[in-house]
Design an enzyme around this catalytic site. Structure first.
Site, mmCIF file in Angstrom:
data_model
loop_
_atom_site.group_PDB
_atom_site.id
_atom_site.type_symbol
_atom_site.label_atom_id
_atom_site.label_comp_id
_atom_site.label_asym_id
_atom_site.label_seq_id
_atom_site.Cartn_x
_atom_site.Cartn_y
_atom_site.Cartn_z
ATOM 1 N N GLU A 83 0.836 -1.206 0.000
ATOM 2 C CA GLU A 83 0.000 0.000 0.000
ATOM 3 C C GLU A 83 0.871 1.257 0.000
ATOM 4 O OE1 GLU A 83 -2.461 0.633 3.456
ATOM 5 O OE2 GLU A 83 -3.976 1.660 2.272
ATOM 6 N N HIS A 99 -7.301 -3.144 14.720
ATOM 7 C CA HIS A 99 -7.369 -2.185 13.599
ATOM 8 C C HIS A 99 -7.324 -2.966 12.276
ATOM 9 C CE1 HIS A 99 -5.938 1.670 11.515
ATOM 10 N NE2 HIS A 99 -5.643 0.734 10.637
ATOM 11 N N GLU A 100 -6.365 -3.873 12.167
ATOM 12 C CA GLU A 100 -6.235 -4.641 10.918
ATOM 13 C C GLU A 100 -7.453 -5.525 10.707
ATOM 14 O OE1 GLU A 100 -3.967 -3.418 9.219
ATOM 15 O OE2 GLU A 100 -2.952 -2.459 10.913
ATOM 16 N N GLU A 108 -9.370 4.030 6.953
ATOM 17 C CA GLU A 108 -8.435 4.211 8.076
ATOM 18 C C GLU A 108 -9.092 4.796 9.322
ATOM 19 O OE1 GLU A 108 -5.943 2.621 8.245
ATOM 20 O OE2 GLU A 108 -5.526 2.184 6.150
ATOM 21 N N GLY A 126 3.213 -0.271 11.333
ATOM 22 C CA GLY A 126 2.771 -1.152 12.404
ATOM 23 C C GLY A 126 2.282 -2.477 11.867
ATOM 24 N N ALA A 127 1.443 -2.407 10.838
ATOM 25 C CA ALA A 127 0.888 -3.624 10.261
ATOM 26 C C ALA A 127 0.162 -3.284 8.970
ATOM 27 C CB ALA A 127 -0.082 -4.286 11.235
ATOM 28 N N MET A 128 -0.189 -4.328 8.215
ATOM 29 C CA MET A 128 -0.946 -4.141 6.971
ATOM 30 C C MET A 128 -1.995 -5.223 6.863
ATOM 31 S SD MET A 128 -1.371 -2.396 4.183
ATOM 32 C CE MET A 128 -2.639 -2.789 2.976
ATOM 33 N N GLU A 129 -3.174 -4.770 6.444
ATOM 34 C CA GLU A 129 -4.378 -5.604 6.550
ATOM 35 C C GLU A 129 -4.586 -6.564 5.392
ATOM 36 O OE1 GLU A 129 -4.399 -2.167 6.074
ATOM 37 O OE2 GLU A 129 -5.907 -1.622 4.588
ATOM 38 N N ASN A 130 -3.557 -7.094 4.738
ATOM 39 C CA ASN A 130 -3.767 -7.975 3.600
ATOM 40 C C ASN A 130 -4.819 -9.041 3.933
ATOM 41 O OD1 ASN A 130 -1.284 -6.778 2.438
ATOM 42 N ND2 ASN A 130 -0.318 -7.966 4.061
HETATM 43 ZN ZN LIG Z 1 -5.190 0.773 8.589
#
Ligand SMILES: [Zn+2]
Length: 877
Positions: free
Chosen positions: A137, A312-313, A335, A278-282
């Protein structure tokens, strides 16, 4: 080599994307990545085969793919092989004269990344193992495979990975086929995905350690297999049971809230090295920063931060992955919602305390800072191209957006809001949406007119300031002051919030004794609080935005200010303490509260703050206030005051507790470049849990390296010692601590060398610095030697364009932000004279001479200039 310069254009504009989407519909991609050479580190690329099938409503038109690969070997369009040199540039592949139905097959090579963008390759210093993961992203899938890189061209993805048969090979879908292609090499096929956007595709490869579980406790929904991945050398630290427990609690909670079954089959969570975020929501395979695997003692605050990211993810599996924003203008549509629901999930589905307190104190502080910069923008931004999209992952889109959603949630009520979410998913599943789509649904669900609310909140900039005045008869009036920094116009938004009165109990503690709900209508600068009176004859606090329902900076009146800096607030279940400390910190930044007063209040009252996150944050802010906002002439005395309070805390706070650990961390930060603290820090380094100075404090890897770094910064520890410490435990995390500590050493020649390494992104042997290495070195220099980095301002400014053009957006931003000097000595003449400070004059000259520089680069420079100006003004008062 290309026929048209357009094919070398990395930029993708909103207009181009929308023109492409007007006639193209993609059915599916087949992507095969051959990672069988991944362990050969001198091999910078890997082979990729991409097949893309799509239809066009306007046959005969031209279109194109985006691709930032290394080389293209063949391009076959509808069975006809094209001359590569004629159709492929460095950023795009032309597809001339499309048919109604099309198939494009491209063979190419893509590069392994070291910047965390694209397909990142990492070598574990502990055991030499190679680990690979992807991060795309907003638009880096095109670094790996050719595609139409825009969120609204969703497609089904058929993924195949080739790699060592002992490795974990994973992608969005679950594994459906595996065959051996040569000795030790497997070819693994994954289930086709549901329709989704390119930025959500993901690939994972390496000898990752694996943990398995499942979730199946919700009636009528298919069980979901759960897996966790982390590097082998971290496996012993993975608290898989806790992570699975949170994941299960979250899945149950989100099903209850959204009433739409989890759409992505399995739920994998991979903890990966050198991650930029922090992280990614794949979908089906979330990637996390591996600092969330705790290798040293972690506080409740760290557990809460991790749980909030996890939730969040998870909320993105619906908000973002299922229903996606059409273009990056509406990034907030995923977001802001994920930030809001992520926090709500931790508060309501888990037993971890303090989620909304942390939101009020930490997350929103990010928003207030960003929203006060000259570069701020409305939540719904105007994103003309991908570069602008990249810059939009900021405190406005995430934290302000979420705070405004929180206000909207209270404005329309919980039932209406959740009803609207459910309708939204039904209507936009596997599709894309825009702002008005959600608002229309919410208006129908809530029967409230949002025609005024939406533009006031979403299309204006800048935080409002809310304050209260108390008349002699005890009547309280609340005032709103809000100027949009972009337009200069007043924006008097509608607010719904609580006001509270706090007075002293018998133990001289401030407690809430009265509260009332207040509605401030749109367009109103003030309102009188109904049936709410305050007695001015004794110490008291009038707190606006009690419970933190609205988004506004809160200014305390003089009597409240005096009370909160003198007496502790006892209000464990609410956000009152968070709102008060947030307000004090804002006043320090804006020079309306002297840094010394803030530090004094922290030294006096921090031990009374029970919330672990807030306690830690207030201590860290006190250190920042001392080093960056207090006048130089006061620092020696303030250091004494704050360090005494912190050393007392080590003894007085519960042995081994989170708050004791936060005090120790703050002490090491205060110790950077502070000679006078060296004896205490040396003593701590040699101590253990039985020490009288810090009973129960564990000197584990983290604490050890924080102490080593501080002592190295004042020359009490030399390089040989640092090297020995690293050799004794050469983990990836310790390697970064070591870099920071070396850069912090008071050695002018070495500083200059390291400064140049960061600027060029290269070590002396030509090795490229990775994203994490770059930041570690820059942090060591900037934290320990403000005078040195300030002296480098001119050479840094001279190289800004070079840095920007020579590396990826992320690496360039890290370099510039890492080395930008924020701490300067003010000039004589008080606050007014600071506007002519040489540092600001230099920066202004650069800005004037570089009007045409990339907007994102200018944005960084303008924001750092604002940071410097605030610090100069505060110091000179
Ligand atoms: Zn996000």
């Amino acid at each position: 080599m290309s026929t048209t310069p357009l094919l070398d254009d990395e930029r993708l504009t909103r207009d181009e994307a929308s023109a492409r989407a007007e006639h193209i519909t993609i059915s599916d991609y087949e992507i095969e990545l051959d990672l069988s050479n991944a362990m050969a580190l001198d091999e910078p690329t890997y082979p990729v085969t991409t097949t893309l099938r799509f239809t066009s409503a306007r046959p005969g038109e031209d279109t194109f793919l985006n691709y930032l690969g290394d080389s293209v070997e063949s391009v076959v369009i509808n069975g006809i092989s094209h001359q590569v040199a004629q159709v492929a540039g460095t950023a795009r592949i032309a597809i001339p004269n499309v048919a109604e139905e099309n198939e494009v097959v491209i063979r190419s090579h893509s590069r392994y990344s070291h910047s965390g963008e694209g397909l990142h390759r990492f070598v574990d210093p502990v055991d030499g193992q190679v680990y690979i993961y992807s991060q795309f992203e907003p638009a880096d899938a095109r670094r790996v495979y050719p595609n139409m890189e825009q969120p609204d061209l969703k497609a089904v993805f058929h993924v195949t990975l080739i790699g060592p048969d002992t490795w974990t090979l994973a992608s969005n879908g679950h594994e459906i086929g595996r065959e051996s292609v040569s000795t030790g090499i497997d070819r693994v096929q994954f289930a086709p995905t549901q329709p989704m956007s390119t930025y959500l595709t993901t690939f994972l490869a390496g000898p990752y350690a694996r943990f398995e579980s499942h979730w199946d406790n919700f009636d009528g929904v298919e069980p979901v297999p759960l897996r966790i991945f982390a590097r082998q050398s971290l496996a012993e630290h993975v608290d898989a049971d806790e992570l699975f427990r949170l994941t299960q609690l979250g899945l149950t909670w989100f099903h209850e809230q959204f009433q739409y079954p989890y759409p992505w089959g399995k739920y994998d969570q991979a903890f990966v090295p050198e991650y930029n975020l922090g992280a990614m929501e794949n979908p089906g395979l979330v990637t996390f920063n591996e600092s969330y695997i705790f290798t040293s003692q972690a506080t409740v605050s760290q557990h809460m931060a991790r749980a909030t990211t996890l939730m969040h993810e998870m909320s993105h599996m619906w908000f973002g992955n299922l229903a996606t924003m059409k273009w990056w203008d509406d990034l907030w549509l995923k977001e802001s919602f994920a930030d809001f629901f992520g926090t709500k999930a931790v508060a309501e589905a888990t037993d971890i305390p303090g989620a909304w307190q942390s939101f009020a104190h930490q997350r929103k502080a990010w928003a207030y800072v960003q929203d006060s910069y000259p570069t701020t923008h409305p939540i719904v931004a105007d994103i003309i191209d991908l570069e602008a999209a990249r810059q939009n992952f900021d405190g406005i889109t995430y934290a302000k957006g979420a705070a405004v959603i929180k206000q909207l949630f209270h404005y329309v009520g919980e039932a209406a809001f959740l009803k609207a979410c459910r309708t939204y998913f039904e209507r936009f599943a596997f599709s894309t949406a825009q702002l008005n789509d959600f608002l229309t649904i919410l208006e129908q669900a809530s029967h409230r007119n949002l025609q005024q609310w939406a533009p006031d909140w979403l299309q204006t900039s800048g935080p409002a300031t809310l304050s209260a005045t108390v008349a002699d008869d005890g009547v309280v009036t609340i005032h709103q002051d809000a100027i949009d920094p972009q337009t200069g116009n007043a924006v008097l938004r509608p607010h719904t919030f609580y006001i509270a009165a706090l007075t002293l109990n018998d133990a001289d503690q401030l407690v809430v004794t009265d509260q009332a709900e207040v509605e401030l209508p749109a367009g109103s600068a003030s309102v009188v609080a109904d049936r709410f009176f305050v007695d001015n004859s004794a110490p008291r606090v009038v707190l606006v935005n009690h419970h933190d329902y609205t988004y506004a900076q809160v200014e305390l009146d003089q009597a409240s200010l005096e009370a909160v800096t003198k007496y502790p607030i006892i209000n464990p279940d609410s956000t009152a303490v968070a709102t008060v400390w947030s307000s004090l910190w804002t006043m320090v930044r804006h020079a309306s509260l002297p840094a010394a007063d803030f530090i004094g209040a922290v030294a006096r009252l921090s031990q009374t703050i029970d919330d672990v996150s807030m306690h830690a944050r207030v201590l860290a802010q006190a250190v920042t206030a001392l080093k960056e906002f207090a006048p130089a002439s006061r620092r020696r005395q303030l250091t004494k005051q704050l360090s005494t309070a912190l050393l007392d805390a080590l003894i007085e706070l519960e042995p081994g507790s989170d708050r004791q650990r936060s005090a120790a961390r703050a002490l090491t930060q205060l110790g950077i470049g502070t000679e006078s603290l060296a004896p205490e820090l040396t003593f701590l380094l040699a101590s253990d849990e039985t020490s009288e100075m810090s009973p129960g404090l564990r000197i584990d890897d983290e604490m050890r390296w924080l102490l080593l770094g501080s002592l190295a910064s004042v020359g009490r520890i030399n390089k040989i010692r640092l090297d020995d410490e690293l050799a004794a435990s050469p983990t990836a995390t310790n390697e970064l601590y070591h870099r920071t500590a070396v850069a912090a050493m008071p050695d002018q020649v070495q500083r200059e060398k390291l400064w140049h390494q960061v600027v060029t992104g290269q070590e002396p042997d030509g090795a490229m610095l990775s994203n994490a290495q770059l930041t570690a070195t820059a942090q060591g220099l900037n934290s320990s030697a403000p005078g040195f980095v300030a002296g480098q301002l001119t050479p840094l400014l001279e190289r800004l364009l070079d840095i920007w053009q020579s590396r990826s957006n992320n690496l360039a931003s890290r370099t510039i932000n890492g080395l930008f000097p924020l701490r300067h000595q003010p000039v004589k003449g008080g606050p007014a004279a600071q506007h002519n400070h040489p540092a600001l004059v230099h920066i202004d000259a650069w800005l004037a001479q570089h009007q045409d520089a990339p907007a994102s680069l200018r944005r960084i420079v303008i924001e750092r200039r604002a940071d410097i100006a605030l610090r100069l003004i505060a110091q000179s008062k």
